[in-house]
Scaffold this motif. Sequence first.
Motif, short mmCIF file in Angstrom:
data_model
loop_
_atom_site.label_atom_id
_atom_site.label_comp_id
_atom_site.label_asym_id
_atom_site.label_seq_id
_atom_site.Cartn_x
_atom_site.Cartn_y
_atom_site.Cartn_z
N VAL A 135 0.85 -1.19 0.00
CA VAL A 135 0.00 0.00 0.00
C VAL A 135 0.89 1.24 0.00
O VAL A 135 1.72 1.42 0.89
N ASP A 136 0.73 2.10 -1.05
CA ASP A 136 1.41 3.38 -1.08
C ASP A 136 0.43 4.44 -1.58
O ASP A 136 -0.78 4.19 -1.65
N LEU A 137 0.93 5.60 -1.91
CA LEU A 137 0.05 6.69 -2.32
C LEU A 137 -0.72 6.38 -3.59
O LEU A 137 -1.75 6.98 -3.88
N GLU A 138 -0.22 5.44 -4.38
CA GLU A 138 -0.86 5.12 -5.65
C GLU A 138 -1.91 4.02 -5.50
O GLU A 138 -2.56 3.65 -6.46
N GLY A 139 -2.04 3.46 -4.31
CA GLY A 139 -3.06 2.44 -4.11
C GLY A 139 -2.49 1.14 -3.58
O GLY A 139 -1.40 1.10 -3.00
N THR A 140 -3.24 0.05 -3.82
CA THR A 140 -2.90 -1.27 -3.28
C THR A 140 -2.52 -2.22 -4.40
O THR A 140 -3.16 -2.25 -5.44
N LYS A 141 -1.45 -2.99 -4.19
CA LYS A 141 -1.01 -3.99 -5.15
C LYS A 141 -0.89 -5.31 -4.42
O LYS A 141 -0.43 -5.35 -3.27
N SER A 142 -1.26 -6.41 -5.04
CA SER A 142 -1.26 -7.71 -4.39
C SER A 142 -0.50 -8.73 -5.21
O SER A 142 -0.56 -8.71 -6.45
N PHE A 143 0.23 -9.62 -4.53
CA PHE A 143 1.05 -10.63 -5.18
C PHE A 143 0.90 -11.96 -4.44
O PHE A 143 0.79 -11.98 -3.22
N LYS A 144 0.93 -13.04 -5.18
CA LYS A 144 1.04 -14.37 -4.58
C LYS A 144 2.51 -14.76 -4.53
O LYS A 144 3.25 -14.50 -5.48
N PHE A 145 2.96 -15.36 -3.43
CA PHE A 145 4.33 -15.85 -3.39
C PHE A 145 4.39 -17.12 -2.54
O PHE A 145 3.49 -17.39 -1.74
#
Length: 747
Positions: free
Chosen positions: A734-744
Amino acid sequence: MTYAKPILTALRIYIFLAILCLASFKSVSQTPKQIQGIKQEYRTAKLGVFTDKLKQEFTHEKNTLLATANAKGWKLSERLSDGNYRALTSIGADGTPIYYSTYSTFLNNANRANMLQDKEFLGLELNGEDMLVGVWDAGAALVTHQEFDSRVTVRDDSEVVNSHATKIMGVLVASGKDNKSKGVAYKAKAISNDWGRDKIEVAEMAANGLLLSNHSYGISSSQVPDWYFGSYIDISRDWDNIMVNAPYYLMVTAAGNAQKSGDNESPISGTREEGYDMLLGFATSKNGVTVAAANISTDGHGMLLEASIAGYSSFGPIDDGRIKPDIAAYGSNVYTTGINSRDEYVKASGTSLATPGVTGAMLLLQEYHQKIEGRFMKAATLKGLVLHSADDVGAPGPDYTMGWGVINSRSAADIITNNGYTSLIKEETLKEGETKTYTLKANGKHPLSASVSWTDPVSGKVNTGTLNDMSAALVNDLDIRIQQGDGTYFPWKLNASRAKSPALQGDNKVDPFENITIEKAEGEYTLVVAHKGKLTNGSQNFSLIVSGIAFNDCVLEVPQEITLTKKEATEATFTWKANTDALFQIQYKEKEAQEWTTTTTFDDFYTLTNLVAGKEYTFKVQTFCSDRASSKYSQDYTFHFQGKDADIEGGMDKGPVIGQDPVVDQDPIEDNKPGIVIYPNPVQEYIHFQGEVAPGLHYSIISPAGNTIKKGHSVDKTIYIADMQPGLYILTLVDLEGTKSFKFYKT
């Protein structure tokens, strides 16, 4: 909170004892790191103050006890005609002499503990190794018995070697040199103490990480006035106090063998001959587990064939209507260790013998949870899990003879195994005035069952002489409801004044465990956890256990219609009939090779690379709905590879199935926003980022059940994850540009 089909639907977790000095007890238990994790939530100062208070009271009471016994001619101890042992331990507030008595009257398959032990059933191979359990009894066990292998230690300098204590210890930890005597946790370590200073010693050991203690004794029913039966008294409150301040510690105690004694002439329900209202002392505590004895038979697959309450086992209720006993277990003609020689074996019956079967099974469940989740359950979770998974007997719902039914260790382990797939185990906190909601989807195959369990604060009220006082001992009254459309489902409840009546569904105001079961559940439901009135301390920790649900649309079916659809010079692509929302594990090798190459994919196809023309290869695939829930492998697909544009000779084989741990592709995984990748994948120690990531971004790592495993801020585009358990996870940035999600995948 919603548990239907969030981002976690593609994610399934794969989580696969050192010497500790315990205050004045030098015992072997969990590792120091595990102990520290347990103690983080303990009210250490309060527990220490309470322990000091117990010590002061013990010294004063001991002197008073001896003087009073001498003046009144009370026996200090005696051997009873039925072989039990009784000793004067204290004086009640009303001047009644309180005698502790053993509960014997003169296994493993019955409580399904063998399902946890044996590889051939569930493949768990649990045995209690490196775990510690405490046993308090009329004296010390015969530690030199051949079944104990130096794993049993006397820690309070007890000079009495006791037959009853030896029998109980055998049911718990006998190694099985005589296989018929094999204990439930047959490699566990145990401490053996007499009951003289039980509260003090347990409080000290609980403060240092003891998870479970067994107490196959209680107040003798023939020595007390009728108002004692079913009452919440000082002894009950003291034990609750220990469990409140050490929330991972759980006391397990026998219900007693007074069903036919007629000692209570004024039961809260029925006549003295019917046997209700016979529980005494710490068997009436709110937070412990009280065990009844039952006659039980099961088949070779662990299915309960029949069960009935033993003719000696003491019935509830508690006067305030609480459901006690909590659980029933096999307790008749148990083959166990004897005292007369290091290789003697005897048979015995009683709630005394049923109780260590439950304690041992709970120890194995803690061992299993620690192995796959990386942590132990709180006592309320463990208690709730065992009551939730019990085999219901007789009329639907609980009763005052066998509580929630017969313990089923296999069902309890299945709930742990399928957490995040068809079940849910969560440890939560409800703040004052708060309501928590969860969206659940019934799987349509099993009943939807939801339970809430909590360790209730100590009550300031205890009974000091009122016959059949129905005042509730419960302090924080949590409520569970399940809603669908305009309908609301309520939890089970019983009525102390009508003890023989079947359970009803309604507003339960007395029990610190509530369950709702919907037999033919379909579709989505809303589960609500709330509370009445004010909460002591402003909040209440609770445990939620749910079964019969579906986190996704995945079905545990062997992949079908495997087809080789494309070939290049050194590659061959396989496809198969897709199982929605599944992870697929693939194994392939040269036909004559010993080792398989293993990989996983969320797609319904996979391309084999670096193939050599003229060689034969074997390919197979299986379905994963969670990292602990997988189908069998498909039949082997064996083919002769000739390269691009050449015919392929091959097809399905009925070769052997060889399992292996999953390995994931080494390529970085991009999310749906170009330019951001994480690497390596799988990962052992550090996750690294590539791309435009704002400095000081916030991250969370989430498990399939929705638990946040780790969170923080990354200032150098790395996250340390070496301290996490192996498995599949979701990383959220989560940063100023929004939320990003990854599987690992963590190896």
